[in-house]
Design a protein around this motif. Structure first.
Motif, PDB file in Angstrom:
ATOM      1  N   ASP A 136       3.629   4.164   8.693  1.00  0.00           N
ATOM      2  CA  ASP A 136       4.651   3.133   8.887  1.00  0.00           C
ATOM      3  C   ASP A 136       5.912   3.694   9.523  1.00  0.00           C
ATOM      4  O   ASP A 136       6.618   2.992  10.244  1.00  0.00           O
ATOM      5  CB  ASP A 136       4.998   2.467   7.554  1.00  0.00           C
ATOM      6  N   ARG A 137       6.216   4.988   9.265  1.00  0.00           N
ATOM      7  CA  ARG A 137       7.402   5.609   9.855  1.00  0.00           C
ATOM      8  C   ARG A 137       7.126   6.193  11.230  1.00  0.00           C
ATOM      9  O   ARG A 137       8.049   6.673  11.887  1.00  0.00           O
ATOM     10  CB  ARG A 137       7.900   6.732   8.939  1.00  0.00           C
ATOM     11  N   PHE A 138       5.887   6.193  11.664  1.00  0.00           N
ATOM     12  CA  PHE A 138       5.516   6.810  12.933  1.00  0.00           C
ATOM     13  C   PHE A 138       6.326   6.208  14.070  1.00  0.00           C
ATOM     14  O   PHE A 138       6.383   5.008  14.248  1.00  0.00           O
ATOM     15  CB  PHE A 138       4.020   6.608  13.194  1.00  0.00           C
ATOM     16  N   GLY A 139       6.972   7.061  14.830  1.00  0.00           N
ATOM     17  CA  GLY A 139       7.755   6.620  15.970  1.00  0.00           C
ATOM     18  C   GLY A 139       9.191   6.283  15.624  1.00  0.00           C
ATOM     19  O   GLY A 139      10.025   6.168  16.501  1.00  0.00           O
ATOM     20  N   GLU A 140       9.515   6.126  14.353  1.00  0.00           N
ATOM     21  CA  GLU A 140      10.880   5.790  13.958  1.00  0.00           C
ATOM     22  C   GLU A 140      11.739   7.034  13.764  1.00  0.00           C
ATOM     23  O   GLU A 140      12.905   7.048  14.094  1.00  0.00           O
ATOM     24  CB  GLU A 140      10.874   4.992  12.652  1.00  0.00           C
ATOM     25  N   ARG A 148       0.821  -1.202   0.000  1.00  0.00           N
ATOM     26  CA  ARG A 148       0.000   0.000   0.000  1.00  0.00           C
ATOM     27  C   ARG A 148       0.863   1.263   0.000  1.00  0.00           C
ATOM     28  O   ARG A 148       0.462   2.296  -0.506  1.00  0.00           O
ATOM     29  CB  ARG A 148      -0.907  -0.023   1.231  1.00  0.00           C
ATOM     30  N   THR A 149       2.060   1.172   0.544  1.00  0.00           N
ATOM     31  CA  THR A 149       2.934   2.343   0.618  1.00  0.00           C
ATOM     32  C   THR A 149       3.399   2.802  -0.749  1.00  0.00           C
ATOM     33  O   THR A 149       3.924   3.901  -0.883  1.00  0.00           O
ATOM     34  CB  THR A 149       4.166   2.053   1.497  1.00  0.00           C
ATOM     35  N   ASP A 150       3.217   1.984  -1.800  1.00  0.00           N
ATOM     36  CA  ASP A 150       3.599   2.403  -3.144  1.00  0.00           C
ATOM     37  C   ASP A 150       2.755   3.562  -3.633  1.00  0.00           C
ATOM     38  O   ASP A 150       3.207   4.366  -4.444  1.00  0.00           O
ATOM     39  CB  ASP A 150       3.468   1.232  -4.126  1.00  0.00           C
ATOM     40  N   PHE A 151       1.519   3.676  -3.167  1.00  0.00           N
ATOM     41  CA  PHE A 151       0.636   4.718  -3.674  1.00  0.00           C
ATOM     42  C   PHE A 151      -0.018   5.552  -2.582  1.00  0.00           C
ATOM     43  O   PHE A 151      -0.677   6.535  -2.865  1.00  0.00           O
ATOM     44  CB  PHE A 151      -0.469   4.105  -4.545  1.00  0.00           C
TER      45      PHE A 151
END
Length: 154
Positions: free
Chosen positions: A62-66, A51-54
């Motif tokens: 997905d990057r939250f907290g990283e 899903r991250t492709d679009f």
């Protein structure tokens, strides 16, 4: 079908529907044009099936907290400048409220209502010196002689 209570207009409508059918006044269907075939795109899209492709929001999630969050500064929608912001400090344990001493005026009011001095002090302490809550406290449960009061009533 019971038709005794119906008036003349309703009887006429029932007879028409029984002769012609329920949908007799519906407009005729028009023929729809045939669907057109979409030509294949010249370059097939390369996708990993994620899903991250679009989905930009999914990438942020997905990057939250990283990483540190990016915040738009100035420029508006067309601007590409972003500024890194320090993440908020970790939550610290909640501080307990300061201990409350029984207010002698509240204790005196409770004693004036007929409650004893010890139970009046305990109720004032348990309810943070709120007279109405202390009276409720004394009338409902009252302080227990065997246990000490550790947490105030909300």
């Amino acid at each position: 079908l019971d038709v005794e209570g119906l008036d003349e207009e309703e009887l006429k409508a029932i007879s028409e529907v029984s002769k012609k059918g329920y949908y007799h006044a519906r407009p005729k269907n028009e023929a729809a044009p045939a669907p057109q075939r979409i030509a294949a795109s010249p370059e097939p899209l390369v996708s990993s099936g994620k899903r991250t492709d679009f989905d930009d929001f999914q990438r942020k999630w997905d990057r939250f907290g990283e990483e540190e969050p990016e915040v738009e500064v100035g420029g508006g929608a067309g601007s590409s400048s972003a500024t890194r912001v320090n993440p908020s400090p970790p939550l610290q344990s909640l501080a307990l409220p300061a201990p409350v001493a029984p207010d002698e005026n509240v204790v005196a009011q409770l004693q004036g209502m007929g409650f004893g001095p010890e139970e009046s002090r305990a109720a004032a302490l348990a309810t943070r010196n709120r007279v109405d809550a202390a009276v409720e406290y004394l009338l409902s449960a009252g302080p227990s002689k065997s246990s000490s009061i550790t947490a105030p009533v909300p």
